[in-house]
Design an enzyme around this catalytic site. Structure first.
Site, PDB file in Angstrom:
ATOM      1  N   TYR A   1     -10.300  35.493   4.121  1.00  0.00           N
ATOM      2  CA  TYR A   1     -11.014  35.984   5.309  1.00  0.00           C
ATOM      3  C   TYR A   1     -10.977  37.508   5.384  1.00  0.00           C
ATOM      4  O   TYR A   1     -11.860  38.125   5.960  1.00  0.00           O
ATOM      5  CB  TYR A   1     -10.382  35.425   6.589  1.00  0.00           C
ATOM      6  CG  TYR A   1     -10.850  34.053   6.997  1.00  0.00           C
ATOM      7  CD1 TYR A   1     -10.680  32.964   6.159  1.00  0.00           C
ATOM      8  CD2 TYR A   1     -11.447  33.850   8.235  1.00  0.00           C
ATOM      9  CE1 TYR A   1     -11.093  31.704   6.551  1.00  0.00           C
ATOM     10  CE2 TYR A   1     -11.856  32.596   8.632  1.00  0.00           C
ATOM     11  CZ  TYR A   1     -11.683  31.522   7.786  1.00  0.00           C
ATOM     12  OH  TYR A   1     -12.088  30.278   8.174  1.00  0.00           O
TER      13      TYR A   1
ATOM     14  N   LYS B   1      -2.346  25.308  -3.210  1.00  0.00           N
ATOM     15  CA  LYS B   1      -3.069  24.875  -4.408  1.00  0.00           C
ATOM     16  C   LYS B   1      -2.392  25.582  -5.573  1.00  0.00           C
ATOM     17  O   LYS B   1      -3.013  26.355  -6.315  1.00  0.00           O
ATOM     18  CB  LYS B   1      -4.569  25.245  -4.259  1.00  0.00           C
ATOM     19  CG  LYS B   1      -5.465  24.667  -5.325  1.00  0.00           C
ATOM     20  CD  LYS B   1      -5.692  23.160  -5.215  1.00  0.00           C
ATOM     21  CE  LYS B   1      -6.484  22.639  -6.391  1.00  0.00           C
ATOM     22  NZ  LYS B   1      -6.577  21.151  -6.422  1.00  0.00           N
TER      23      LYS B   1
ATOM     24  N   ASP C   1      -5.699  19.384  -1.609  1.00  0.00           N
ATOM     25  CA  ASP C   1      -6.633  18.255  -1.750  1.00  0.00           C
ATOM     26  C   ASP C   1      -5.943  16.945  -1.386  1.00  0.00           C
ATOM     27  O   ASP C   1      -6.506  16.093  -0.685  1.00  0.00           O
ATOM     28  CB  ASP C   1      -7.251  18.210  -3.163  1.00  0.00           C
ATOM     29  CG  ASP C   1      -6.239  18.383  -4.287  1.00  0.00           C
ATOM     30  OD1 ASP C   1      -5.062  18.698  -4.008  1.00  0.00           O
ATOM     31  OD2 ASP C   1      -6.622  18.199  -5.461  1.00  0.00           O
TER      32      ASP C   1
ATOM     33  N   ASP D   1      -8.113  26.419   8.235  1.00  0.00           N
ATOM     34  CA  ASP D   1      -9.380  26.280   8.953  1.00  0.00           C
ATOM     35  C   ASP D   1      -9.976  24.903   8.671  1.00  0.00           C
ATOM     36  O   ASP D   1     -10.367  24.172   9.581  1.00  0.00           O
ATOM     37  CB  ASP D   1     -10.338  27.392   8.492  1.00  0.00           C
ATOM     38  CG  ASP D   1     -11.701  27.274   9.149  1.00  0.00           C
ATOM     39  OD1 ASP D   1     -11.750  27.045  10.372  1.00  0.00           O
ATOM     40  OD2 ASP D   1     -12.726  27.395   8.436  1.00  0.00           O
TER      41      ASP D   1
ATOM     42  N   ASP E   1     -10.012  21.213  11.232  1.00  0.00           N
ATOM     43  CA  ASP E   1     -11.211  20.471  11.657  1.00  0.00           C
ATOM     44  C   ASP E   1     -11.080  19.001  11.270  1.00  0.00           C
ATOM     45  O   ASP E   1     -11.439  18.103  12.030  1.00  0.00           O
ATOM     46  CB  ASP E   1     -12.478  21.043  11.014  1.00  0.00           C
ATOM     47  CG  ASP E   1     -13.176  22.068  11.910  1.00  0.00           C
ATOM     48  OD1 ASP E   1     -12.465  22.834  12.592  1.00  0.00           O
ATOM     49  OD2 ASP E   1     -14.426  22.092  11.922  1.00  0.00           O
TER      50      ASP E   1
HETATM   51  C1  IPM Z   1     -11.890  28.681  13.710  1.00  0.00           C
HETATM   52  C2  IPM Z   1     -13.316  29.054  13.418  1.00  0.00           C
HETATM   53  C3  IPM Z   1     -13.372  30.476  12.907  1.00  0.00           C
HETATM   54  C4  IPM Z   1     -12.559  30.543  11.633  1.00  0.00           C
HETATM   55  C5  IPM Z   1     -14.803  31.011  12.665  1.00  0.00           C
HETATM   56  C6  IPM Z   1     -15.653  30.948  13.917  1.00  0.00           C
HETATM   57  C7  IPM Z   1     -14.799  32.403  12.091  1.00  0.00           C
HETATM   58  O1  IPM Z   1     -13.872  28.146  12.537  1.00  0.00           O
HETATM   59  O2  IPM Z   1     -11.266  29.360  14.542  1.00  0.00           O
HETATM   60  O3  IPM Z   1     -11.403  27.713  13.127  1.00  0.00           O
HETATM   61  O4  IPM Z   1     -13.068  30.230  10.543  1.00  0.00           O
HETATM   62  O5  IPM Z   1     -11.392  30.922  11.713  1.00  0.00           O
HETATM   63 MG    MG Z   2     -12.654  26.500  12.066  1.00  0.00          MG
END
Ligand code: IPM
Ligand code: MG
Length: 357
Positions: A142, A191, A223, A247, A251
């Site tokens: 990032y 990884k 993975d 990240d 999710d």
């Molecule tokens: C998160 C989001 C952010 C990230 C984006 C919006 C830049 O997905 O906070 O998880 O990737 O960190």
């Molecule tokens: Mg995210």
């Protein structure tokens, strides 16, 4: 106590969900005799529209001057064609970096009332999900160099993923300390079979593991982690990982809780200043319809009270109120179940606030 909170509602559903968290914070202030003052500032697409940049210097300064920051969400298709330097997400990354918010805690907890809302089978989530992802937030790909150049008549892009030992060590310490206070188990996700950054990560974690002998430590490849989170999520207590893996995995893990709308997060620095935001995005498709789930943001406000303000009773009160609203059968659309009553975003905020008062 008196606390200054900078509020960054942002884009899409950001303003409506943040309004519910502020409603709940006001209720906590009233009940427990605190004074919370709010400074609102623009971030993301709305800031690009109004000021030409995703965050102004003044807005950044209000974040630095605050006791904590509450954020909604940034981004949306309207700004997808912006130059990379002024994209909405740039502002979020800049706040994380400038405030030194290197430790991102993403608790993944399934409220038992919602076990039907998870797409996973009861036999998998029915035993209860309660894990914590500790994501490194100010390093890795990032924040490495990003370049696109032309080579041999075609475009080539490079993203660099740097990590230093000290960056790994400080997030490692947060993870070990947190594991110590929870179930005493830490899995470090990397990884290391491919990446140098991961090999350094693993080596550094092993060094720390020597110091934290009371924590049961293991290494796991990213993975495999993605698979294990679905196959057998209850094996995990605390997971620590670098920025991008965290990240993606958070999710994925959010679906164990029934909906990404339920997941809060805390981004912490080495001091008490932190930023609190739901892990979901700006969901422009459902914005301004009063149907978004504000619980992830409300639970983020609870984390603010716990981590930045050292107000554990107040944080407990918010979490208990959310529990009771779910017990009473109220649901937003994303977690709707048979026999429950569907409510909108603002009503959900009212219901939580009432149960605190
Ligand atoms: C998160 C989001 C952010 C990230 C984006 C919006 C830049 O997905 O906070 O998880 O990737 O960190
Ligand atoms: Mg995210």
């Amino acid at each position: 106590m008196e606390k200054k909170i900078t509020v960054l509602p942002g884009d899409g559903i950001g303003p409506e969900i943040v309004a519910q968290a502020v409603k709940v914070l006001d209720c906590v202030a009233e009940k427990f005799g605190h004074t919370f003052t709010y400074t609102y500032a623009d971030i993301g697409g709305c800031s690009i529209d109004r000021h030409g940049v995703p965050i102004t210097k003044e807005a950044m300064q209000t974040c630095k001057d605050a006791d904590s920051v509450l954020l909604g969400a940034v981004g949306g298709p309207k700004w997808d064609s912006c130059a990379p330097e002024i994209r909405p997400e740039k502002a979020l990354l800049a706040v994380r970096k400038e405030l030194g918010l290197f430790a991102n805690l993403r608790p993944t907890k399934l409220f038992p009332q919602l076990s039907d809302a998870s797409p996973l089978k009861q036999e998998i989530v029915g035993q209860g999900i309660d894990l914590l992802i500790v994501r490194e937030l100010t390093g890795g790909v990032y924040f490495g160099e990003h370049t696109t150049t032309e080579k041999n008549g075609e475009l080539c892009a490079v993203d660099i993923m740097p990590y230093s030992e000290s960056e790994i060590e400080r997030i490692g310490r947060v993870a070990f300390e947190t594991a110590r206070k929870r179930g005493g188990k830490l899995a470090s996700v990397d990884k290391a079979n491919v990446l140098d950054t991961s090999r350094l990560w693993r080596k550094t974690m092993h060094r720390l593991a020597e110091e934290y002998q009371d924590v049961t430590y293991s290494d796991i490849l990213v993975d495999n982690t993605a698979m294990q989170l679905i196959k057998n999520p209850t094996q995990f207590d605390v997971l620590v990982t670098e920025n991008m893996f965290g990240d993606i995995l958070s999710d994925e893990a959010s679906m164990l809780t029934g909906s990404i709308g339920m997941m809060p997060s805390a981004s912490l620095s080495s001091g008490t200043l932190g930023m609190y935001e739901p892990i979901h995005g700006s969901a422009p498709d459902i914005a301004e319809q009063d149907i978004a789930n504000p619980l992830g943001t409300i639970l983020s406000a609870a984390m603010m009270l716990r981590y930045s303000f050292d107000m554990p009773k107040e944080a407990d009160a918010i979490e208990a109120a959310v529990n009771r609203v779910l017990d009473d059968g109220y649901r937003t659309g994303d977690i709707m179940q048979d026999g429950c009553q569907q409510v909108g975003c603002s009503k959900m905020g009212d219901l939580v606030a009432q149960r605190i008062a």
